[in-house]
Motif scaffolding. Structure first.
Motif, short mmCIF file in Angstrom:
data_model
loop_
_atom_site.label_atom_id
_atom_site.label_comp_id
_atom_site.label_asym_id
_atom_site.label_seq_id
_atom_site.Cartn_x
_atom_site.Cartn_y
_atom_site.Cartn_z
N SER A 122 33.47 21.78 60.17
CA SER A 122 34.80 21.36 60.60
C SER A 122 35.05 19.90 60.25
O SER A 122 34.13 19.10 60.10
CB SER A 122 34.95 21.59 62.10
N HIS A 134 36.33 16.08 60.91
CA HIS A 134 36.37 15.14 62.02
C HIS A 134 37.13 13.87 61.67
O HIS A 134 37.46 13.11 62.56
CB HIS A 134 34.94 14.77 62.45
N GLU A 179 44.27 20.57 64.49
CA GLU A 179 42.86 20.18 64.48
C GLU A 179 42.64 18.89 65.26
O GLU A 179 41.66 18.76 66.00
CB GLU A 179 42.38 20.00 63.04
N GLY A 227 40.35 18.49 68.58
CA GLY A 227 39.25 17.53 68.62
C GLY A 227 39.35 16.59 69.80
O GLY A 227 38.36 16.29 70.47
N LYS A 263 38.62 18.58 73.06
CA LYS A 263 37.22 18.95 73.25
C LYS A 263 36.40 17.83 73.86
O LYS A 263 35.60 18.05 74.75
CB LYS A 263 36.59 19.37 71.91
N ALA A 291 30.48 12.55 65.56
CA ALA A 291 31.63 13.41 65.85
C ALA A 291 31.28 14.89 65.66
O ALA A 291 31.77 15.74 66.41
CB ALA A 291 32.82 13.03 64.98
N GLY A 319 32.30 16.60 68.87
CA GLY A 319 33.65 17.09 68.71
C GLY A 319 34.67 15.99 68.67
O GLY A 319 35.86 16.24 68.70
N VAL A 370 36.76 12.53 67.17
CA VAL A 370 37.58 12.28 65.99
C VAL A 370 37.18 10.93 65.41
O VAL A 370 37.03 9.96 66.15
CB VAL A 370 39.07 12.28 66.36
#
Length: 83
Positions: free
Chosen positions: A2, A4, A13, A17, A20, A55, A59, A61
């Motif tokens: 994924s 970040h 997204e 992020g 989460k 990240a 999770g 950013v």
């Protein structure tokens, strides 16, 4: 894998992020002369991937890089500084 990095994310997204973990990583690095063996931006070149690995685990950013001035390096060509 994924994404970040903020600049590569779509809005959904980014929202996922943030939801989460709520963590934002800010990779910083000075633009300064490190000698003939290293690029002037090598501080960020290390900080960016470290933030991306963190990240990936949390999770979070990764925000775009913050380039900072390097006080004390006025005599070295290639160094960024402000008066």
């Amino acid at each position: 894998m994924s994404k970040h990095r903020l600049e590569l994310m779509f809005l959904d997204e980014l929202e996922a992020g943030v939801e989460k973990s709520g963590i934002a990583y800010v990779p910083c690095g000075a633009i300064e002369w490190h000698g003939p063996q290293l690029a002037v931006g090598c501080d960020y070149l290390r900080a960016g991937p470290i933030c991306e690995r963190a990240a990936a685990q949390t999770g979070g950013v990764v925000l775009p890089p913050v380039w900072v001035a390097a006080p004390g390096n006025f005599d070295y060509h290639g160094s960024l500084f402000f008066s």
